[in-house]
Design a protein around this motif. Structure first.
Motif, PDB file in Angstrom:
ATOM      1  N   LEU A   1      44.745  66.015  38.679  1.00 44.51           N
ATOM      2  CA  LEU A   1      44.399  64.535  38.319  1.00 44.51           C
ATOM      3  C   LEU A   1      43.185  64.226  38.713  1.00 44.51           C
ATOM      4  O   LEU A   1      42.583  64.514  39.789  1.00 44.51           O
ATOM      5  CB  LEU A   1      45.326  63.913  39.080  1.00 44.51           C
ATOM      6  N   ASP A   2      42.238  63.583  37.747  1.00 46.20           N
ATOM      7  CA  ASP A   2      40.926  63.174  38.022  1.00 46.20           C
ATOM      8  C   ASP A   2      41.005  61.664  38.179  1.00 46.20           C
ATOM      9  O   ASP A   2      41.223  60.817  37.280  1.00 46.20           O
ATOM     10  CB  ASP A   2      39.917  63.561  37.013  1.00 46.20           C
ATOM     11  N   LEU A   3      40.974  61.278  39.555  1.00 44.04           N
ATOM     12  CA  LEU A   3      41.115  59.594  39.770  1.00 44.04           C
ATOM     13  C   LEU A   3      39.897  59.090  39.059  1.00 44.04           C
ATOM     14  O   LEU A   3      39.897  57.841  39.032  1.00 44.04           O
ATOM     15  CB  LEU A   3      40.983  59.811  41.316  1.00 44.04           C
ATOM     16  N   ASP A   4      38.813  59.497  38.746  1.00 40.79           N
ATOM     17  CA  ASP A   4      37.583  58.824  38.375  1.00 40.79           C
ATOM     18  C   ASP A   4      37.891  58.479  36.999  1.00 40.79           C
ATOM     19  O   ASP A   4      37.227  57.772  36.369  1.00 40.79           O
ATOM     20  CB  ASP A   4      36.373  59.784  38.426  1.00 40.79           C
ATOM     21  N   VAL A   5      38.691  59.170  36.254  1.00 40.47           N
ATOM     22  CA  VAL A   5      38.968  58.868  34.931  1.00 40.47           C
ATOM     23  C   VAL A   5      40.234  57.458  34.651  1.00 40.47           C
ATOM     24  O   VAL A   5      39.847  56.991  33.495  1.00 40.47           O
ATOM     25  CB  VAL A   5      39.450  60.181  34.010  1.00 40.47           C
ATOM     26  N   ILE A   6      40.651  56.939  35.602  1.00 40.23           N
ATOM     27  CA  ILE A   6      41.374  55.922  35.668  1.00 40.23           C
ATOM     28  C   ILE A   6      40.610  54.748  35.711  1.00 40.23           C
ATOM     29  O   ILE A   6      39.935  54.573  36.786  1.00 40.23           O
ATOM     30  CB  ILE A   6      42.566  56.018  36.858  1.00 40.23           C
ATOM     31  N   PRO A   7      40.625  54.112  34.645  1.00 38.99           N
ATOM     32  CA  PRO A   7      39.863  52.522  34.680  1.00 38.99           C
ATOM     33  C   PRO A   7      40.459  51.623  35.347  1.00 38.99           C
ATOM     34  O   PRO A   7      41.979  51.590  35.560  1.00 38.99           O
ATOM     35  CB  PRO A   7      39.621  52.313  33.223  1.00 38.99           C
ATOM     36  N   ASP A   8      39.775  50.619  35.928  1.00 40.12           N
ATOM     37  CA  ASP A   8      40.391  49.402  36.497  1.00 40.12           C
ATOM     38  C   ASP A   8      41.460  48.783  35.946  1.00 40.12           C
ATOM     39  O   ASP A   8      42.231  48.295  36.540  1.00 40.12           O
ATOM     40  CB  ASP A   8      39.415  48.555  37.323  1.00 40.12           C
ATOM     41  N   ASP A   9      41.198  48.658  34.695  1.00 45.74           N
ATOM     42  CA  ASP A   9      42.300  47.998  33.733  1.00 45.74           C
ATOM     43  C   ASP A   9      43.330  48.512  32.978  1.00 45.74           C
ATOM     44  O   ASP A   9      43.691  48.137  32.076  1.00 45.74           O
ATOM     45  CB  ASP A   9      41.304  47.059  32.611  1.00 45.74           C
ATOM     46  N   VAL A  10      43.657  49.891  33.646  1.00 46.91           N
ATOM     47  CA  VAL A  10      44.430  50.697  32.788  1.00 46.91           C
ATOM     48  C   VAL A  10      45.791  50.060  32.560  1.00 46.91           C
ATOM     49  O   VAL A  10      46.435  50.476  31.540  1.00 46.91           O
ATOM     50  CB  VAL A  10      44.761  51.936  33.666  1.00 46.91           C
ATOM     51  N   LEU A  11      46.370  48.987  33.358  1.00 45.16           N
ATOM     52  CA  LEU A  11      47.496  48.322  33.072  1.00 45.16           C
ATOM     53  C   LEU A  11      47.586  47.221  32.558  1.00 45.16           C
ATOM     54  O   LEU A  11      48.628  46.352  32.567  1.00 45.16           O
ATOM     55  CB  LEU A  11      48.097  48.222  34.660  1.00 45.16           C
ATOM     56  N   ARG A  12      46.304  46.822  31.719  1.00 44.99           N
ATOM     57  CA  ARG A  12      46.203  45.613  31.130  1.00 44.99           C
ATOM     58  C   ARG A  12      47.184  45.191  30.114  1.00 44.99           C
ATOM     59  O   ARG A  12      47.955  44.271  30.124  1.00 44.99           O
ATOM     60  CB  ARG A  12      44.815  45.573  30.709  1.00 44.99           C
ATOM     61  N   VAL A  13      47.235  46.279  29.409  1.00 44.47           N
ATOM     62  CA  VAL A  13      48.515  46.214  28.234  1.00 44.47           C
ATOM     63  C   VAL A  13      49.978  46.176  28.685  1.00 44.47           C
ATOM     64  O   VAL A  13      50.749  45.335  28.443  1.00 44.47           O
ATOM     65  CB  VAL A  13      48.376  47.389  26.840  1.00 44.47           C
ATOM     66  N   TYR A  14      50.197  47.026  29.749  1.00 44.50           N
ATOM     67  CA  TYR A  14      51.352  46.858  30.524  1.00 44.50           C
ATOM     68  C   TYR A  14      51.767  45.487  30.992  1.00 44.50           C
ATOM     69  O   TYR A  14      52.933  45.145  31.016  1.00 44.50           O
ATOM     70  CB  TYR A  14      51.621  47.733  31.551  1.00 44.50           C
ATOM     71  N   GLU A  15      50.713  44.893  31.624  1.00 44.05           N
ATOM     72  CA  GLU A  15      50.928  43.603  32.075  1.00 44.05           C
ATOM     73  C   GLU A  15      51.186  42.676  31.246  1.00 44.05           C
ATOM     74  O   GLU A  15      51.889  41.684  31.187  1.00 44.05           O
ATOM     75  CB  GLU A  15      49.671  43.435  33.081  1.00 44.05           C
ATOM     76  N   LEU A  16      50.274  42.639  30.017  1.00 46.64           N
ATOM     77  CA  LEU A  16      50.770  41.722  28.906  1.00 46.64           C
ATOM     78  C   LEU A  16      52.141  41.860  28.296  1.00 46.64           C
ATOM     79  O   LEU A  16      52.606  40.891  28.066  1.00 46.64           O
ATOM     80  CB  LEU A  16      49.686  42.237  27.568  1.00 46.64           C
ATOM     81  N   ALA A  17      52.742  42.982  28.412  1.00 47.63           N
ATOM     82  CA  ALA A  17      54.027  43.194  27.749  1.00 47.63           C
ATOM     83  C   ALA A  17      55.008  42.617  28.963  1.00 47.63           C
ATOM     84  O   ALA A  17      56.083  42.026  28.445  1.00 47.63           O
ATOM     85  CB  ALA A  17      54.343  44.551  27.710  1.00 47.63           C
ATOM     86  N   THR A  18      54.709  42.800  30.463  1.00 50.73           N
ATOM     87  CA  THR A  18      55.735  42.529  30.997  1.00 50.73           C
ATOM     88  C   THR A  18      55.651  41.328  32.348  1.00 50.73           C
ATOM     89  O   THR A  18      56.638  40.787  32.885  1.00 50.73           O
ATOM     90  CB  THR A  18      55.912  43.786  32.305  1.00 50.73           C
ATOM     91  N   THR A  19      54.676  40.540  31.661  1.00 53.29           N
ATOM     92  CA  THR A  19      54.311  39.106  32.529  1.00 53.29           C
ATOM     93  C   THR A  19      54.326  37.990  31.414  1.00 53.29           C
ATOM     94  O   THR A  19      53.677  38.227  30.412  1.00 53.29           O
ATOM     95  CB  THR A  19      53.006  39.329  33.300  1.00 53.29           C
ATOM     96  N   ALA A  20      55.071  37.108  31.593  1.00 49.93           N
ATOM     97  CA  ALA A  20      55.022  36.040  30.669  1.00 49.93           C
ATOM     98  C   ALA A  20      53.508  35.359  30.495  1.00 49.93           C
ATOM     99  O   ALA A  20      52.974  34.934  31.604  1.00 49.93           O
ATOM    100  CB  ALA A  20      56.049  34.826  30.993  1.00 49.93           C
ATOM    101  N   PRO A  21      53.100  35.313  29.380  1.00 50.47           N
ATOM    102  CA  PRO A  21      51.702  34.838  29.127  1.00 50.47           C
ATOM    103  C   PRO A  21      51.525  33.586  29.728  1.00 50.47           C
ATOM    104  O   PRO A  21      50.251  33.043  29.885  1.00 50.47           O
ATOM    105  CB  PRO A  21      51.518  34.851  27.675  1.00 50.47           C
ATOM    106  N   TRP A  22      52.523  32.502  29.475  1.00 49.55           N
ATOM    107  CA  TRP A  22      52.381  30.908  29.797  1.00 49.55           C
ATOM    108  C   TRP A  22      52.423  30.858  31.602  1.00 49.55           C
ATOM    109  O   TRP A  22      52.598  29.837  31.988  1.00 49.55           O
ATOM    110  CB  TRP A  22      53.372  30.336  29.458  1.00 49.55           C
ATOM    111  N   SER A  23      52.781  32.078  32.207  1.00 52.55           N
ATOM    112  CA  SER A  23      52.991  31.945  33.740  1.00 52.55           C
ATOM    113  C   SER A  23      52.292  32.983  34.422  1.00 52.55           C
ATOM    114  O   SER A  23      52.554  34.052  35.083  1.00 52.55           O
ATOM    115  CB  SER A  23      54.516  32.567  34.146  1.00 52.55           C
ATOM    116  N   PRO A  24      50.510  32.918  34.251  1.00 53.39           N
ATOM    117  CA  PRO A  24      49.785  33.926  34.881  1.00 53.39           C
ATOM    118  C   PRO A  24      49.953  33.978  36.439  1.00 53.39           C
ATOM    119  O   PRO A  24      49.427  35.187  36.981  1.00 53.39           O
ATOM    120  CB  PRO A  24      48.545  33.355  34.342  1.00 53.39           C
ATOM    121  N   ASN A  25      50.437  32.825  37.141  1.00 52.86           N
ATOM    122  CA  ASN A  25      50.414  33.104  38.481  1.00 52.86           C
ATOM    123  C   ASN A  25      51.908  33.062  39.145  1.00 52.86           C
ATOM    124  O   ASN A  25      52.322  32.955  40.192  1.00 52.86           O
ATOM    125  CB  ASN A  25      49.813  31.853  39.117  1.00 52.86           C
TER     126      ASN A  25
END
Length: 791
Positions: free
Chosen positions: A192-216
């Motif tokens: 595992l190369d930790l450097d290859v993991i981008p900070d936003d790697v979970l952006r799509v996952y979060e779009l899928a699992t968090t209601a877009p009208w409830s960001p907080n």
């Protein structure tokens, strides 16, 4: 008042008695009619919520809300169940598919009725549809099972945050970010190369699992719960008591819906999610049952080395394996459909690609397998008549992982965790892993390999998401998770329940709404001998020294402590600990990485550990007093200079916001129909300004507690409560009519209903109402009658 509806699909009439708290009691002559009526009635009270739930889960928001939701829709489609539906239905046990089909037929019957705007359905459509300019859609039975992204998910965020902290600041900083149980050294997986993991790697996952009208809203997977069961020896009546208060986002409409379902071979009452058939928390006159999250690690992030000439092929074993592409058309309101390419590896959906680094990332999730639709597994235990039948049904439970507790009229009480635990041999799931074949799951842990307890000698048992595996559990061979919740709520429950004598259901409600802060109790003694010449610090010391650690809404000391501990003492302690690890120049950057997110489940253990550590230089007292002075100034800025005017509930409040508020505000400000983002979240609840209806917001009402208390009340940067127990239940096992319940803000999601917000003040005041179930008591409390008849 009596209302009648002709409902296609019914074989015989169904009677619905709605009590004065808005709870429907449904009486049918068959299961098919009963669940069809349940679907019809759920739509009667929650149609807009149901439609939004389905659209978000299936990736159909852009169809009615516009282009800005295309990304959300694509993300949601990545996390649908895509397996064989025959296998899916079979995984839940006999009768589940038929139950879902009846339930959906009921929803569709109500949708069809509402569409008849010039006939029988005139005026029935909830106002949100007219305001947003679209109508409700028809359902398919498969929708109930295929949608997975509304569940509670565990470990993926922790894997990534752990990896990024290790990458940027090293293992010592990670020890300050998150407590692992059982504790052990972190080992970066080979390859595992930790450097290859981008900070936003979970952006799509979060779009899928968090209601877009409830960001907080609290991030899914950061919500806790409490439950306990008391044996007859601990109660005033000689009957068991079972209590449950799940903690989820505090919203309008509420997440859960109460219903009483009665047919010749089934009677069950309690709560479930309105989009699902049946009941998941409640009783069936033979058993009472409730759950809290058992935070199983059911997810892994796989990191792939992709082919230099083909970014959609990845190294696996001794060769290259192609990704699978699925192309779908996403309908968009007012525009042509958008073609979306969805990519999958053997492990799951691809959520991020970095062709410039020859890398790609996919999620493997147990909850994407057959039989894992969140909470649908309750179909297997709703009519279990014995403790053994209930625990046997738990063998088939899918997701999320739950601490199931149960109690029977014969005095039996028990706990059994129910979860499908991936078996990882030679690795533990604490960090992302290479997707080259070296880190595969070896099936699932057999249910009997998880512990369970029945009739403990103590006469009580409780769970609050804490680390509750026994000392002899083989963690190295069968890790369940290393990311448990803080034990604070459990420790307070244990403290109180160990002294319980002659308890009643009302006593259980008092514990469910208990606001004693164990962190406050442990921190306050450190100030016992402190003195200061600074007037502000001296005033703060005087206020805190006379306080018992209860975060009541009227307490000024509670307001000061919460602001001090979270906003000033915590960052001061972490800065002090980080400085020798990362250097002065990077302290703030590292602090931002390891501070817990506002509104998330609380965990004070790192700070308490730092406070208890040796202090050879004698710096701790100065840090305590300096940070306390800063907190006094901060509270004075919020509540005025006179501490006698301070009250925690003035800051900490319940202010519920309907998801449509942000949508309408965005439209009203010329931004088009959309989530509204940060600006939408800041929108004032109420009429005016941009034409947002008054029913879009409720409150504010003062609240006690915090994320650390049994009466959980997590809050955001502005102190607005965003998580906690909007639903609470205490079951008097055997005298079922003596049970107590609360469901805020009300049973209905229709703003025109008398039951839209009628329970909100009582909930905020920590009250409860009787959950009646005998026919005679139901008739005494009936406020309205609804008859559903075949056409």
């Amino acid at each position: 008042m009596t209302t009648r509806f002709e409902v296609p699909g019914l074989a015989e009439p169904v009677e619905i008695l709605v009590d004065r708290w808005g709870v429907p009691h449904l009486y049918a002559n068959s299961r098919a009619d009963l669940f069809l009526a349940q679907g019809f009635n759920a739509a009667r009270d929650r149609l807009f919520q149901l439609d939004l739930w389905r659209r978000r889960g299936l990736g159909l928001l852009a169809e009615v809300l516009g282009e800005r939701y295309v990304e959300h829709d694509r993300a949601a489609r990545l996390f649908l169940y895509r397996g064989d539906m025959a296998e899916e239905w079979a995984a839940y046990g006999p009768g589940t598919e038929e139950m879902a089909r009846s339930f959906v037929a009921g929803i569709n019957a109500y949708v069809t009725l509402c569409r008849d705007t010039s006939g029988a359905g005139a005026g029935m459509l909830p106002p949100e549809f007219a305001l947003l300019g679209y109508g409700p859609a028809l359902w398919e039975a498969a929708d109930v099972a295929r949608i997975r992204s509304h569940g509670l998910f565990y470990n993926l965020h922790e894997e990534v945050r752990r990896a990024l902290t290790l990458r940027d600041f090293g293992p010592a900083a990670e020890e300050l970010r998150k407590v692992r149980e059982p504790h052990g050294p972190l080992k970066v997986p080979e390859g595992l190369d930790l450097d290859v993991i981008p900070d936003d790697v979970l952006r799509v996952y979060e779009l899928a699992t968090t209601a877009p009208w409830s960001p907080n809203a609290p991030r899914q997977g950061l919500d806790g719960s409490n439950n306990w069961a008391l044996a007859p020896s601990r109660t005033a009546t000689g009957r068991p008591l079972l209590a449950n208060d799940p903690h989820r986002p505090v919203t309008v409409p509420s997440l859960r819906y109460l219903a009483h379902l009665s047919a010749p071979d089934l009677e069950v009452i309690g709560a479930g999610e309105p989009a699902l058939p049946g009941v998941s928390i409640g009783h069936n006159r033979h058993l009472a049952f409730g759950f809290t999250i058992f935070p199983v690690d059911q997810e892994d992030l796989y990191v792939y080395r992709t082919h230099p000439e083909d970014p959609h092929s990845y190294a696996y074993g001794d060769g290259w394996e192609p990704m699978t592409r699925v192309t779908e058309a996403i309908p968009v309101r007012g525009r042509e459909p958008v073609a979306a390419e969805l990519w999958f590896t053997r492990h799951g959906p691809v959520i991020r690609e970095r062709p410039e680094r020859q890398a790609a990332f996919a999620v493997r999730a147990a909850w994407l397998g057959a039989g894992m639709a969140p909470y649908l597994g309750s179909a297997g235990y709703m009519d279990a008549r014995t403790p053994d039948a209930f625990t046997e049904a738990m063998r088939g439970w899918g997701a999320p992982g739950e601490n199931q507790v149960y109690a029977a009229p014969d005095g039996t009480i028990g706990w059994r965790p129910a979860a499908r635990v991936p078996v990882r041999r030679g690795w533990d799931g604490t960090l992302p892993v290479p997707g080259d074949g070296r880190y595969e799951w070896d099936g699932l842990l057999a249910p009997e390999e998880l512990p369970q307890v029945r009739d403990p000698a103590e006469g009580w048992l409780a769970t609050a998401n804490q680390f509750n595996l026994p000392p002899d559990h083989p963690h190295e061979e069968h890790p369940v998770t290393f990311d448990w919740y803080a034990p604070t709520r459990y420790e307070r429950c244990a403290e109180v329940l160990a002294e319980a004598r002659e308890w009643t259901a009302a006593d259980c409600v008092r514990l469910q709404t208990d606001y004693v802060s164990l962190p406050a109790r442990r921190v306050l003694p450190l100030l016992a001998d402190s003195h200061s010449e600074e007037p502000g610090v001296r005033a703060g010391l005087e206020l805190l020294r006379g306080w018992d650690g209860t975060l009541s809404a009227g307490s000024g000391a509670a307001a000061l402590f919460e602001v001090w501990f979270r906003r000033h003492l915590r960052p001061a302690l972490l800065r002090r600990a980080l400085r020798p690890l990362v250097g002065s120049g990077r302290v703030e950057e590292a602090l931002a990485r390891i501070l817990p997110a506002e509104g998330s489940a609380a965990d004070p253990r790192v700070e308490l550990r730092l406070l208890a550590a040796p202090d050879p230089d004698g710096e701790l007292e100065a840090l305590l007093l300096e940070s306390l002075g800063e907190a006094v100034d901060a509270v004075a800025g919020l509540l005025g200079d006179d501490p006698s005017d301070w009250a925690w509930g003035t800051l900490h409040r319940a202010e519920l916001r309907h998801p449509v508020a942000a949508l309408l505000r965005a439209a009203g400000t010329g931004g088009g129909t959309g989530a509204g983002g940060e600006a939408g979240d800041r929108a004032e609840a109420g009429a005016g300004g941009t034409g947002v209806p008054g029913w879009c917001g409720l409150g504010p009402l003062p609240r006690g507690g915090s994320g650390d208390t049994v009466g959980a009340a997590a809050y955001l940067q502005d102190f607005r409560q965003n998580g906690g127990a909007s639903f609470r239940m205490v079951i008097d096992v055997g005298d079922w009519d003596a049970s107590l319940v609360m469901n805020s803000p009300g049973q209905s999601g229709d703003p025109r209903s008398a039951h839209y917000a009628d329970l909100f003040p009582a909930w905020a005041a920590d009250e409860a109402f009787p959950l009646v179930c005998s026919r005679s008591r139901v008739r005494e409390e009936t406020a309205a009658t609804i008859w559903l008849t075949p056409p």
